[in-house]
Design a protein around this motif. Structure first.
Motif, PDB file in Angstrom:
ATOM      1  N   ALA A 109      36.126  40.689 -10.984  1.00 58.41           N
ATOM      2  CA  ALA A 109      37.188  40.438 -10.003  1.00 58.41           C
ATOM      3  C   ALA A 109      36.827  39.242  -9.145  1.00 58.41           C
ATOM      4  O   ALA A 109      35.668  39.091  -8.741  1.00 58.41           O
ATOM      5  CB  ALA A 109      37.406  41.673  -9.129  1.00 58.41           C
ATOM      6  N   PHE A 110      37.809  38.378  -8.875  1.00 59.30           N
ATOM      7  CA  PHE A 110      37.590  37.265  -7.964  1.00 59.30           C
ATOM      8  C   PHE A 110      38.952  36.696  -7.546  1.00 59.30           C
ATOM      9  O   PHE A 110      39.985  36.964  -8.183  1.00 59.30           O
ATOM     10  CB  PHE A 110      36.720  36.167  -8.583  1.00 59.30           C
ATOM     11  CG  PHE A 110      37.295  35.536  -9.822  1.00 59.30           C
ATOM     12  CD1 PHE A 110      38.092  34.396  -9.757  1.00 59.30           C
ATOM     13  CD2 PHE A 110      37.025  36.073 -11.075  1.00 59.30           C
ATOM     14  CE1 PHE A 110      38.616  33.815 -10.905  1.00 59.30           C
ATOM     15  CE2 PHE A 110      37.547  35.500 -12.233  1.00 59.30           C
ATOM     16  CZ  PHE A 110      38.338  34.371 -12.146  1.00 59.30           C
ATOM     17  N   SER A 111      38.935  35.919  -6.483  1.00 61.00           N
ATOM     18  CA  SER A 111      40.116  35.188  -6.030  1.00 61.00           C
ATOM     19  C   SER A 111      39.814  33.697  -6.094  1.00 61.00           C
ATOM     20  O   SER A 111      38.655  33.279  -5.991  1.00 61.00           O
ATOM     21  CB  SER A 111      40.481  35.584  -4.595  1.00 61.00           C
ATOM     22  OG  SER A 111      40.717  36.969  -4.489  1.00 61.00           O
ATOM     23  N   PHE A 112      40.869  32.882  -6.260  1.00 63.25           N
ATOM     24  CA  PHE A 112      40.647  31.437  -6.247  1.00 63.25           C
ATOM     25  C   PHE A 112      41.857  30.728  -5.660  1.00 63.25           C
ATOM     26  O   PHE A 112      42.991  31.238  -5.684  1.00 63.25           O
ATOM     27  CB  PHE A 112      40.315  30.893  -7.643  1.00 63.25           C
ATOM     28  CG  PHE A 112      41.484  30.833  -8.599  1.00 63.25           C
ATOM     29  CD1 PHE A 112      42.286  29.702  -8.687  1.00 63.25           C
ATOM     30  CD2 PHE A 112      41.784  31.909  -9.422  1.00 63.25           C
ATOM     31  CE1 PHE A 112      43.361  29.644  -9.567  1.00 63.25           C
ATOM     32  CE2 PHE A 112      42.843  31.864 -10.306  1.00 63.25           C
ATOM     33  CZ  PHE A 112      43.643  30.728 -10.381  1.00 63.25           C
ATOM     34  N   ASN A 113      41.606  29.540  -5.150  1.00 61.68           N
ATOM     35  CA  ASN A 113      42.624  28.642  -4.644  1.00 61.68           C
ATOM     36  C   ASN A 113      42.179  27.239  -5.018  1.00 61.68           C
ATOM     37  O   ASN A 113      41.163  26.745  -4.521  1.00 61.68           O
ATOM     38  CB  ASN A 113      42.773  28.792  -3.123  1.00 61.68           C
ATOM     39  CG  ASN A 113      43.916  27.966  -2.560  1.00 61.68           C
ATOM     40  OD1 ASN A 113      44.028  26.788  -2.828  1.00 61.68           O
ATOM     41  ND2 ASN A 113      44.749  28.605  -1.747  1.00 61.68           N
ATOM     42  N   ALA A 114      42.917  26.595  -5.930  1.00 64.86           N
ATOM     43  CA  ALA A 114      42.502  25.302  -6.478  1.00 64.86           C
ATOM     44  C   ALA A 114      43.099  24.155  -5.673  1.00 64.86           C
ATOM     45  O   ALA A 114      44.288  24.186  -5.327  1.00 64.86           O
ATOM     46  CB  ALA A 114      42.934  25.190  -7.932  1.00 64.86           C
ATOM     47  N   ASP A 163      37.301  22.480  -8.361  1.00 65.67           N
ATOM     48  CA  ASP A 163      37.616  21.843  -7.091  1.00 65.67           C
ATOM     49  C   ASP A 163      38.546  22.780  -6.325  1.00 65.67           C
ATOM     50  O   ASP A 163      39.735  22.892  -6.643  1.00 65.67           O
ATOM     51  CB  ASP A 163      38.297  20.497  -7.332  1.00 65.67           C
ATOM     52  CG  ASP A 163      38.536  19.716  -6.040  1.00 65.67           C
ATOM     53  OD1 ASP A 163      38.112  20.192  -4.976  1.00 65.67           O
ATOM     54  OD2 ASP A 163      39.152  18.639  -6.117  1.00 65.67           O
ATOM     55  N   GLY A 164      37.998  23.475  -5.317  1.00 67.66           N
ATOM     56  CA  GLY A 164      38.794  24.432  -4.556  1.00 67.66           C
ATOM     57  C   GLY A 164      37.911  25.526  -3.988  1.00 67.66           C
ATOM     58  O   GLY A 164      36.727  25.314  -3.720  1.00 67.66           O
ATOM     59  N   THR A 165      38.480  26.716  -3.814  1.00 71.87           N
ATOM     60  CA  THR A 165      37.771  27.848  -3.215  1.00 71.87           C
ATOM     61  C   THR A 165      37.783  29.033  -4.177  1.00 71.87           C
ATOM     62  O   THR A 165      38.820  29.358  -4.755  1.00 71.87           O
ATOM     63  CB  THR A 165      38.439  28.280  -1.900  1.00 71.87           C
ATOM     64  OG1 THR A 165      38.516  27.152  -1.023  1.00 71.87           O
ATOM     65  CG2 THR A 165      37.657  29.393  -1.230  1.00 71.87           C
ATOM     66  N   ILE A 166      36.628  29.672  -4.343  1.00 70.60           N
ATOM     67  CA  ILE A 166      36.519  30.925  -5.084  1.00 70.60           C
ATOM     68  C   ILE A 166      35.944  31.965  -4.125  1.00 70.60           C
ATOM     69  O   ILE A 166      34.964  31.692  -3.427  1.00 70.60           O
ATOM     70  CB  ILE A 166      35.635  30.777  -6.333  1.00 70.60           C
ATOM     71  CG1 ILE A 166      36.253  29.763  -7.297  1.00 70.60           C
ATOM     72  CG2 ILE A 166      35.449  32.121  -7.036  1.00 70.60           C
ATOM     73  CD1 ILE A 166      35.417  29.481  -8.534  1.00 70.60           C
ATOM     74  N   SER A 167      36.540  33.135  -4.085  1.00 72.57           N
ATOM     75  CA  SER A 167      36.180  34.143  -3.086  1.00 72.57           C
ATOM     76  C   SER A 167      35.895  35.491  -3.729  1.00 72.57           C
ATOM     77  O   SER A 167      36.481  35.840  -4.762  1.00 72.57           O
ATOM     78  CB  SER A 167      37.329  34.319  -2.078  1.00 72.57           C
ATOM     79  OG  SER A 167      37.767  33.081  -1.574  1.00 72.57           O
ATOM     80  N   ASN A 168      35.009  36.240  -3.110  1.00 68.63           N
ATOM     81  CA  ASN A 168      34.791  37.662  -3.414  1.00 68.63           C
ATOM     82  C   ASN A 168      34.625  37.932  -4.911  1.00 68.63           C
ATOM     83  O   ASN A 168      35.358  38.713  -5.506  1.00 68.63           O
ATOM     84  CB  ASN A 168      35.953  38.493  -2.862  1.00 68.63           C
ATOM     85  CG  ASN A 168      36.086  38.357  -1.360  1.00 68.63           C
ATOM     86  OD1 ASN A 168      35.094  38.244  -0.650  1.00 68.63           O
ATOM     87  ND2 ASN A 168      37.310  38.356  -0.877  1.00 68.63           N
ATOM     88  N   VAL A 169      33.633  37.283  -5.486  1.00 69.28           N
ATOM     89  CA  VAL A 169      33.340  37.518  -6.903  1.00 69.28           C
ATOM     90  C   VAL A 169      32.539  38.814  -7.021  1.00 69.28           C
ATOM     91  O   VAL A 169      31.457  38.936  -6.441  1.00 69.28           O
ATOM     92  CB  VAL A 169      32.543  36.349  -7.506  1.00 69.28           C
ATOM     93  CG1 VAL A 169      32.289  36.602  -8.990  1.00 69.28           C
ATOM     94  CG2 VAL A 169      33.284  35.034  -7.290  1.00 69.28           C
ATOM     95  N   VAL A 170      33.075  39.775  -7.756  1.00 68.65           N
ATOM     96  CA  VAL A 170      32.401  41.058  -7.926  1.00 68.65           C
ATOM     97  C   VAL A 170      32.481  41.465  -9.390  1.00 68.65           C
ATOM     98  O   VAL A 170      33.553  41.454  -9.992  1.00 68.65           O
ATOM     99  CB  VAL A 170      33.028  42.156  -7.044  1.00 68.65           C
ATOM    100  CG1 VAL A 170      32.372  43.506  -7.336  1.00 68.65           C
ATOM    101  CG2 VAL A 170      32.884  41.815  -5.573  1.00 68.65           C
ATOM    102  N   ILE A 171      31.325  41.807  -9.954  1.00 70.52           N
ATOM    103  CA  ILE A 171      31.262  42.417 -11.281  1.00 70.52           C
ATOM    104  C   ILE A 171      30.752  43.829 -11.077  1.00 70.52           C
ATOM    105  O   ILE A 171      29.684  44.036 -10.492  1.00 70.52           O
ATOM    106  CB  ILE A 171      30.341  41.628 -12.225  1.00 70.52           C
ATOM    107  CG1 ILE A 171      30.817  40.169 -12.336  1.00 70.52           C
ATOM    108  CG2 ILE A 171      30.302  42.275 -13.606  1.00 70.52           C
ATOM    109  CD1 ILE A 171      29.882  39.281 -13.134  1.00 70.52           C
ATOM    110  N   SER A 172      31.523  44.800 -11.534  1.00 69.05           N
ATOM    111  CA  SER A 172      31.174  46.191 -11.255  1.00 69.05           C
ATOM    112  C   SER A 172      31.548  47.071 -12.431  1.00 69.05           C
ATOM    113  O   SER A 172      32.204  46.632 -13.378  1.00 69.05           O
ATOM    114  CB  SER A 172      31.916  46.679 -10.003  1.00 69.05           C
ATOM    115  OG  SER A 172      33.266  46.944 -10.307  1.00 69.05           O
ATOM    116  N   ASP A 173      31.115  48.329 -12.337  1.00 72.68           N
ATOM    117  CA  ASP A 173      31.548  49.294 -13.342  1.00 72.68           C
ATOM    118  C   ASP A 173      32.778  50.060 -12.858  1.00 72.68           C
ATOM    119  O   ASP A 173      33.142  51.084 -13.424  1.00 72.68           O
ATOM    120  CB  ASP A 173      30.418  50.256 -13.712  1.00 72.68           C
ATOM    121  CG  ASP A 173      30.080  51.231 -12.584  1.00 72.68           C
ATOM    122  OD1 ASP A 173      30.609  51.050 -11.469  1.00 72.68           O
ATOM    123  OD2 ASP A 173      29.290  52.161 -12.832  1.00 72.68           O
ATOM    124  N   ALA A 174      33.447  49.519 -11.817  1.00 74.66           N
ATOM    125  CA  ALA A 174      34.673  50.156 -11.318  1.00 74.66           C
ATOM    126  C   ALA A 174      35.767  50.062 -12.367  1.00 74.66           C
ATOM    127  O   ALA A 174      35.822  49.118 -13.161  1.00 74.66           O
ATOM    128  CB  ALA A 174      35.132  49.476 -10.030  1.00 74.66           C
TER     129      ALA A 174
END
Length: 701
Positions: A561-566, A680-691
């Protein structure tokens, strides 16, 4: 024919038949061809003499007997400043674009070439041709995709006058040609070559992607005079990988001709025919029996044995996430019983006039088929036409070279499902359904795939064909192509408008639990990797975050899971990647990236992969991505909406690659650091989980 006729526009026009040329422009400046369709003919468009500043955009060139677009000189003068963009060149007998008359300051971009390529050519046959007015120079090619063509880009000089010498070769030879950000692909395993440079100089390429069995170049010096040879020919920044295209013609995204792949929330998959659905979490009140995993946070006192993903009231018992519609449970809207034989002749095709009874919001289309041959393209059941301006909600099914395709199209969007390995002389049962914002496809009782799609037949006024494909007909008119050879049996279209379970199992029992539908509690889910808050990237390699292989990530199932804004969505930019070149040492590669406004998420295992794509990605816009794998499934959500899922036996148990955030690792040596395509931009809250995937949204909150 145009002769000295300037500022002529052909828009939304169709040309078909066996003719010498459809558009023959002589010395006619500022010609525009947009959103038009060409099939057959020798030269579909010829630009002769000083036909300068021609613009060709959004058009489909199919099955030319020679070339799709041909330039020719007139008294030594050839066209200048031709622009070809956003077009598809499909299986021309020779070339998609042939510049025998020159291509000075020409531009080709954002186009697909399938089973044909580009020949940048100068031909000097008489004294008048010895001039720079028919040159191939100042040419720029960007973001093209050439598939299954022996030589994708050819640069040719033909000196039939014998005028070339070491002192004048720089004047007349093709030169100043730059190709950028383009893909060359072999889907068949046969070797293809990206560049065949027969002659020329200052011919360069960069940021190329080679998929499948692709070699870089061959340089011949075929017409080079004594004392002169080609120079400054080559490329940089090339990445390689496995072929990812299941149906090359499905890359056409326009509306001039048969639209095979839409522009928004599109899903490109070639799943095994044993899939099962993955669904978004329950966000409403559940008043029925929940026989799966309840993803809400309220109190549920019912018995859970399946997956409940409803958003409202569930009055039944869930026995599975997705079921194949019962074709006999709804009202029959169209029925064709028994076996029907087709010989590949147009005379055998069954065609039915538009029927208002078929203008429904939900339906199931079911039939069986047995093909005498699976080569070429053959239509099965179709309710389709060219363009969507008048009618919409198009549907078609067809075989192409051993792959079964089922397509739902609405406006400029589409959902394609494909199954490889279709064999001649074999019975297959097909069911496709739409309704309640979902489309789905089953083969032989097994779910191939499903996707969220707001699609119906309420405005579909097209003819219905059995044994052919209607997608090239005029909207609302009779007509078809790709006649079938084999048998089609028991065609049935049933109304599911009153069946809430057209795609999702509505259940049959009771549930005594209460589901409040609030944000899921992560609880005891194990976080395998986390990079919290916002991370800024400038497109520089110095900003990329790279992490050494970690055995904690060698898992059988996970959610990324992650968010991005390019800041920009042009070119190729990596997001989150655990990938490398080749799969011999490590395997189960994963990567996500943007390329020219399209988001790609790819899962790769050995020589197979599943790739999900979403067009329409915009700069300065927040996007939430959740990708998951496990239990024989891979899937992708964007902003809480399921983009697609596919059956795929994939895990990370033997993935020993570096993890990159803000770049693409697919060009690195397996097991070693390295990346390309910096973000080129912002990447937020990168999570790798077993969820579970539905729980992963809490990480992005």
């Amino acid at each position: 024919m145009l002769k000295g006729d300037d500022n002529v526009t052909f828009s939304n026009t169709s040309f078909t038949g066996n003719v010498e040329m459809f558009i023959d422009a002589h010395d006619s400046d500022d010609l525009t061809i947009e959103d038009s369709y060409f099939e057959g003919g020798k030269y579909q468009v010829r630009l002769l003499g000083s036909t300068d500043d021609a613009v060709v955009t959004g058009s489909l060139f199919r099955h030319s007997l020679a070339d799709g677009i041909k330039t020719e000189a007139n008294d030594g003068v050839g066209p200048h400043r031709i622009s070809i963009t956003g077009s598809f060149f499909d299986d021309a007998n020779r070339d998609g674009v042939d510049t025998a008359g020159g291509f000075k300051d020409g531009y080709i971009a954002d186009s697909v070439f399938y089973a044909n390529g580009i020949d940048l050519k100068i031909v000097m046959e008489k004294a008048a041709d010895v001039t720079t007015e028919r040159a191939v120079s100042g040419v720029r090619i960007d973001n093209i995709h050439v598939i299954d063509e022996a030589n994708a880009v050819v640069v040719t000089m033909l000196d039939r006058v014998g005028v070339l010498t070491a002192s004048n070769a720089d004047t007349y030879m093709p030169h100043d040609i730059v190709v950028t950000n383009s893909t060359i692909e072999s889907t068949t395993g046969d070797e293809v070559r990206a560049f065949l440079i027969k002659d020329g100089y200052d011919i360069t390429w960069e940021d190329m992607t080679y998929l499948g069995n692709v070699s870089d170049r061959r340089l011949l010096n075929a017409e080079a005079p004594s004392g002169w040879s080609s120079y400054n020919v080559g490329g940089t920044g090339t990445t390689t990988g496995s072929s990812t295209t299941s149906d090359p013609e499905a890359l056409w995204g326009g509306s001039a001709g048969p639209v095979e792949l839409g522009s928004d929330d599109q899903t490109t998959t070639t799943p095994d025919n044993n899939g099962s659905v993955v669904e978004e979490p329950d966000t409403g009140t559940d008043a029925g029996t929940d026989t799966g995993t309840d993803t809400g946070t309220g109190t549920d006192t019912g018995t859970d044995t399946g997956t409940d993903t409803g958003s409202g009231t569930d009055t039944g018992s869930d026995t599975g996430a997705v079921r194949e519609p019962d074709a006999v449970s709804g009202d029959a809207l169209f029925s064709l019983s028994g076996d029907m034989e087709f010989s590949g002749s147009d005379a055998d095709v069954l065609e039915y006039t538009p029927d208002a009874a078929l203008k429904v919001s939900a339906a199931a289309i079911s039939f069986s088929f047995n093909a005498d041959t699976v080569q070429d393209r053959q239509g099965l059941v179709s309710k389709d036409a060219k363009g969507t301006d008048t009618n919409d909600g198009h549907f078609t099914s067809y075989i192409k070279d051993g792959t079964l395709h089922v397509r739902f199209q609405l406006d400029d969007q589409a959902r394609n499902f494909g199954v490889d390995g279709i064999k001649a002389g074999t019975d297959y049962d097909v069911t496709a359904s739409f309704g309640d914002g979902e489309v789905a496809f089953w083969l032989d009782g097994e779910l191939v795939g499903q996707s969220a799609f707001d699609y119906d037949w309420t405005v579909n006024g097209e003819y219905l064909q059995v044994g052919a494909n209607g997608w090239a007909s005029g909207s609302g008119e009779a007509g078809f192509i790709h006649s079938f050879d084999g048998s089609i049996s028991d065609v049935l279209i049933t109304d599911l408008s009153g069946d809430a379970g057209a795609v999702t199992d509505p259940g049959t029992g009771t549930d005594t639990g209460t589901d409040t539908g609030s944000e899921p509690d992560i609880g005891t889910d194990v976080i395998l990797f986390a990079l919290e808050d916002d991370t800024e990237f400038s497109g520089s390699a110095g900003d990329v975050l790279e992490y050494a292989p970690d055995s904690a990530l060698n898992v059988e199932a996970a959610t990324i899971a992650f968010s991005f804004n390019a800041d920009t969505v042009q070119d190729t930019q990596g997001l989150v990647s655990k990938d490398a070149k080749g799969t011999v040492v490590n395997d189960s590669h994963f990567t996500s990236y943007i390329k020219n406004g399209t988001l790609y998420v790819r899962f790769q295992e050995d020589d197979q992969n599943r790739t999900f794509t979403v067009d329409g990605i915009k700069a300065d816009t927040d996007y939430d991505v959740v990708a998951s794998f496990g239990d024989g499934e891979v899937s992708l959500w964007l902003d809480g909406e399921l983009v697609g899922q596919s059956a795929f036996d994939y895990d990370w148990t033997d993935n020993g690659e570096y993890l990159q955030v803000g770049a693409n690792g697919w060009a690195s040596v397996s097991g070693q650091a390295g990346f390309t395509h910096e973000f080129d931009g912002t990447i937020s809250n990168v999570v790798i989980s077993d969820a579970a995937p539905e729980d992963a949204w809490a990480f992005l909150a």
